[in-house]
Design a protein around this motif. Structure first.
Motif, short mmCIF file in Angstrom:
data_model
loop_
_atom_site.label_atom_id
_atom_site.label_comp_id
_atom_site.label_asym_id
_atom_site.label_seq_id
_atom_site.Cartn_x
_atom_site.Cartn_y
_atom_site.Cartn_z
N TYR A 139 0.83 -1.20 0.00
CA TYR A 139 0.00 0.00 0.00
C TYR A 139 0.86 1.26 0.00
CZ TYR A 139 -3.67 3.31 1.07
OH TYR A 139 -4.54 4.39 1.01
N LEU A 140 1.97 1.24 0.74
CA LEU A 140 2.89 2.39 0.73
C LEU A 140 3.42 2.64 -0.68
CD1 LEU A 140 4.58 4.56 2.16
CD2 LEU A 140 6.31 2.78 2.61
N GLY A 141 3.82 1.57 -1.36
CA GLY A 141 4.29 1.72 -2.74
C GLY A 141 3.22 2.29 -3.65
N LEU A 142 1.97 1.85 -3.43
CA LEU A 142 0.86 2.36 -4.24
C LEU A 142 0.68 3.86 -4.02
CD1 LEU A 142 -1.72 1.83 -6.00
CD2 LEU A 142 -2.95 1.51 -3.85
N VAL A 143 0.73 4.30 -2.76
CA VAL A 143 0.56 5.73 -2.45
C VAL A 143 1.69 6.54 -3.07
CG1 VAL A 143 0.48 7.44 -0.60
CG2 VAL A 143 -0.76 5.28 -0.37
N LEU A 144 2.92 6.02 -2.99
CA LEU A 144 4.06 6.74 -3.59
C LEU A 144 3.91 6.82 -5.10
CD1 LEU A 144 7.01 5.25 -1.48
CD2 LEU A 144 5.98 7.53 -1.28
N LEU A 145 3.44 5.72 -5.72
CA LEU A 145 3.24 5.75 -7.17
C LEU A 145 2.13 6.73 -7.55
CD1 LEU A 145 4.00 4.45 -9.90
CD2 LEU A 145 2.24 2.73 -9.48
N LEU A 146 1.07 6.77 -6.75
CA LEU A 146 0.00 7.73 -7.01
C LEU A 146 0.49 9.16 -6.83
CD1 LEU A 146 -3.01 5.96 -5.25
CD2 LEU A 146 -2.84 6.49 -7.68
N THR A 147 1.35 9.37 -5.84
CA THR A 147 1.92 10.71 -5.63
C THR A 147 2.70 11.16 -6.85
OG1 THR A 147 2.07 10.26 -3.25
CG2 THR A 147 3.37 12.10 -4.11
N TRP A 148 3.36 10.20 -7.49
CA TRP A 148 4.17 10.53 -8.67
C TRP A 148 3.29 10.69 -9.91
CZ3 TRP A 148 7.06 6.42 -11.90
CH2 TRP A 148 7.79 7.03 -12.92
N LYS A 149 2.36 9.75 -10.12
CA LYS A 149 1.57 9.73 -11.34
C LYS A 149 0.28 10.56 -11.24
CE LYS A 149 4.03 6.86 -13.91
NZ LYS A 149 4.56 7.24 -15.25
N VAL A 154 -4.07 11.94 -4.08
CA VAL A 154 -3.44 11.62 -2.80
C VAL A 154 -3.54 12.84 -1.86
CG1 VAL A 154 -1.31 10.95 -1.63
CG2 VAL A 154 -1.85 10.02 -3.89
N TYR A 155 -4.04 12.59 -0.68
CA TYR A 155 -4.06 13.61 0.37
C TYR A 155 -3.22 13.05 1.52
CZ TYR A 155 -5.81 16.85 3.88
OH TYR A 155 -5.90 17.81 4.86
N TRP A 156 -1.96 13.52 1.59
CA TRP A 156 -0.97 12.88 2.46
C TRP A 156 -1.33 12.89 3.95
CZ3 TRP A 156 2.52 9.38 2.60
CH2 TRP A 156 3.12 8.96 1.40
N PRO A 157 -1.91 13.92 4.50
CA PRO A 157 -2.29 13.82 5.92
C PRO A 157 -3.19 12.62 6.19
CG PRO A 157 -2.40 16.09 5.22
CD PRO A 157 -2.14 15.29 3.97
N THR A 162 -3.75 6.72 7.62
CA THR A 162 -4.18 5.42 7.13
C THR A 162 -3.05 4.40 7.20
OG1 THR A 162 -5.77 6.45 5.62
CG2 THR A 162 -5.13 4.18 5.14
N LEU A 163 -1.85 4.81 6.79
CA LEU A 163 -0.70 3.90 6.84
C LEU A 163 -0.38 3.49 8.28
CD1 LEU A 163 1.57 5.56 4.14
CD2 LEU A 163 0.75 3.19 4.11
N PHE A 164 -0.45 4.45 9.20
CA PHE A 164 -0.19 4.12 10.60
C PHE A 164 -1.24 3.15 11.14
CE2 PHE A 164 -1.25 4.98 15.05
CZ PHE A 164 -0.06 4.61 15.66
N ALA A 165 -2.50 3.46 10.88
CA ALA A 165 -3.57 2.60 11.38
C ALA A 165 -3.51 1.22 10.74
CB ALA A 165 -4.93 3.25 11.12
N TYR A 166 -3.23 1.20 9.45
CA TYR A 166 -3.18 -0.09 8.74
C TYR A 166 -2.04 -0.95 9.25
CZ TYR A 166 -3.77 -3.25 4.76
OH TYR A 166 -4.01 -4.34 3.97
N GLY A 167 -0.88 -0.32 9.48
CA GLY A 167 0.25 -1.07 10.01
C GLY A 167 -0.04 -1.62 11.40
N SER A 168 -0.73 -0.82 12.23
CA SER A 168 -1.08 -1.27 13.58
C SER A 168 -2.05 -2.45 13.53
CB SER A 168 -1.71 -0.11 14.36
OG SER A 168 -0.82 0.98 14.45
N VAL A 169 -3.08 -2.34 12.69
CA VAL A 169 -4.07 -3.41 12.59
C VAL A 169 -3.44 -4.70 12.07
CG1 VAL A 169 -6.14 -4.16 11.36
CG2 VAL A 169 -6.04 -1.87 12.34
N LEU A 170 -2.60 -4.57 11.04
CA LEU A 170 -1.94 -5.76 10.48
C LEU A 170 -1.03 -6.43 11.51
CD1 LEU A 170 -1.00 -4.56 6.88
CD2 LEU A 170 -2.79 -6.18 7.52
N SER A 171 -0.33 -5.61 12.29
CA SER A 171 0.56 -6.18 13.32
C SER A 171 -0.24 -6.93 14.38
CB SER A 171 1.38 -5.06 13.98
OG SER A 171 2.19 -4.42 13.03
N ILE A 172 -1.35 -6.33 14.80
CA ILE A 172 -2.19 -7.00 15.81
C ILE A 172 -2.74 -8.31 15.27
CG2 ILE A 172 -4.36 -6.81 17.09
CD1 ILE A 172 -3.81 -3.78 17.29
#
Length: 368
Positions: A139-149, A154-157, A162-172
């Motif tokens: 997902y991080l790679g997707l956001v970076l690609l969208l930022t470029w293309k 993309v709304y980075w805030p 989303t990335l923080f929450a997603y990483g936390s949920v996946l870890s749990i």
């Protein structure tokens, strides 16, 4: 009941793997519904949607073919658990690139997190974390690609949260899932130990520990079943026969040469009798040196010769614990069960014939 063959175990395992694969397809089907909903809502173009469905069908077909042709049996993990979780994410990442709203991409993140739960069926903590990191980095790679293309998508805030929450949920999910997987493995191991212990208890309850033959209770229960079966059959030429067998002068052998010699004789005589009887016959140890042999579906002119064959086989045995040339012999009393006769009466007639054989010089077979 015959033991399950290796081929049957493999077929059963493959059927279970196919069932789990179908569960995975059902989970991916939810993602497909979300993709269709985004298309109908105008948030996803037609072409990416078609690519998503085509690639999903291709990946699913490939997984089924690998399973059906047994190719998965060559893998370290025949269940292909990691592959089944990771592969369906690739079409989802492709579709997410074309979703106009960040909120629409969150649907995919939720469904991918649900797919990770399938890892609890087989994966350890390292594998679960590996998949979680793959999802997060994807997902991080997707956001970076969208930022470029497509920077306007993309709304980075929001994406940072989303990335923080997603990483936390996946870890749990990865930690809890691996914990559940570990519990399942421990439970499986304990169940196998319990099954083995139960088998040992059954063996102790039904088998004579010295000869490994069925003990008195077990062989008498078998005799009772055979009597009931014989009584149910219509009158005919075949009947139920039994032989009560006793090793001659066994007490004298024990007293003269020791119990070790006696144990060797009991074991060797037991194996010899088992080898001499037919496949459908049954033998058990009913006393110290006494055995009961059951001959189902036999005739009067077959029972005595069968017992005589056993007598000769034992007579030909030689024992290391006994002097050279010492012969161990057996005496037998044979009886045929009469329709309607109590089990005890049949056994008594055979037992009386045995004592007659012993009183008449031993090493012989007498019919009641």
């Amino acid at each position: 009941m015959s033991a399950e063959t290796i081929e049957q175990r493999i077929q059963r395992a493959q059927a279970l793997r196919l069932k789990r694969m179908i569960w995975g397809f059902a989970n991916h089907g939810c993602t497909a519904l979300a993709v269709a909903g985004l298309y109908m809502g105008g948030f996803l173009p037609l072409a990416p949607m078609m690519v998503f469905f085509a690639s999903s069908i291709l990946i699913g077909t490939l997984q089924v073919l690998i399973l059906q042709f047994g190719i998965n049996l060559r893998f370290r993990d025949p269940s292909m658990t990691m592959a089944q979780i990771v592969w369906p994410v690739l079409p989802s990442l492709y579709a997410m690139f074309f979703v106009a709203l960040p909120q629409g991409r969150i649907l995919f993140l939720l469904l991918a997190a649900g797919g990770l739960m399938f890892g609890t069926l087989a994966l350890n903590r390292r594998q679960m974390l590996t998949i979680a990191w793959f999802f997060w980095l994807g997902y991080l790679g997707l956001v970076l690609l969208l930022t470029w293309k497509k920077p306007d998508h993309v709304y980075w805030p929001l994406e940072a949260v989303t990335l923080f929450a997603y990483g936390s949920v996946l870890s749990i999910i990865a930690y809890l899932g691996s914990f559940i997987s570990h519990l399942r493995q421990e439970l499986g191991a304990r169940n196998r130990e319990l099954k083995h212990a139960n088998l040992e208890l059954v063996e102790l309850a039904t088998r004579d520990p010295l000869t490994s033959l069925p003990n008195r209770r077990t062989v008498m229960e078998q005799f009772e079943r055979e009597v009931a079966r014989s009584d149910r059959q219509s009158a005919g030429p075949k009947a139920l026969g039994i032989s009560v067998l006793d090793i001659d002068h066994f007490k004298r052998i024990n007293d003269t040469y020791g119990h070790q010699a006696g144990d060797e004789i009991l074991r060797k005589v037991s194996r010899t009798i088992e080898a001499a009887i037919r496949k459908g016959d049954y033998i058990g140890r009913i006393g110290g040196e006494e055995f009961l042999i059951i001959f189902p579906e036999t005739t009067p002119d077959m029972t005595v010769p069968a017992a005589e064959r056993i007598r000769r086989a034992v007579e030909a045995l030689r024992f290391d614990a006994l002097p050279e040339g010492y012969q161990v012999t057996v005496s037998q009393g044979v009886a045929l069960h009469h329709a309607g006769e109590p089990l005890e009466s049949t056994f008594k007639r055979a037992d009386e014939a045995l004592y007659q054989a012993k009183n008449s010089g031993r090493n012989q077979v007498l019919a009641a």
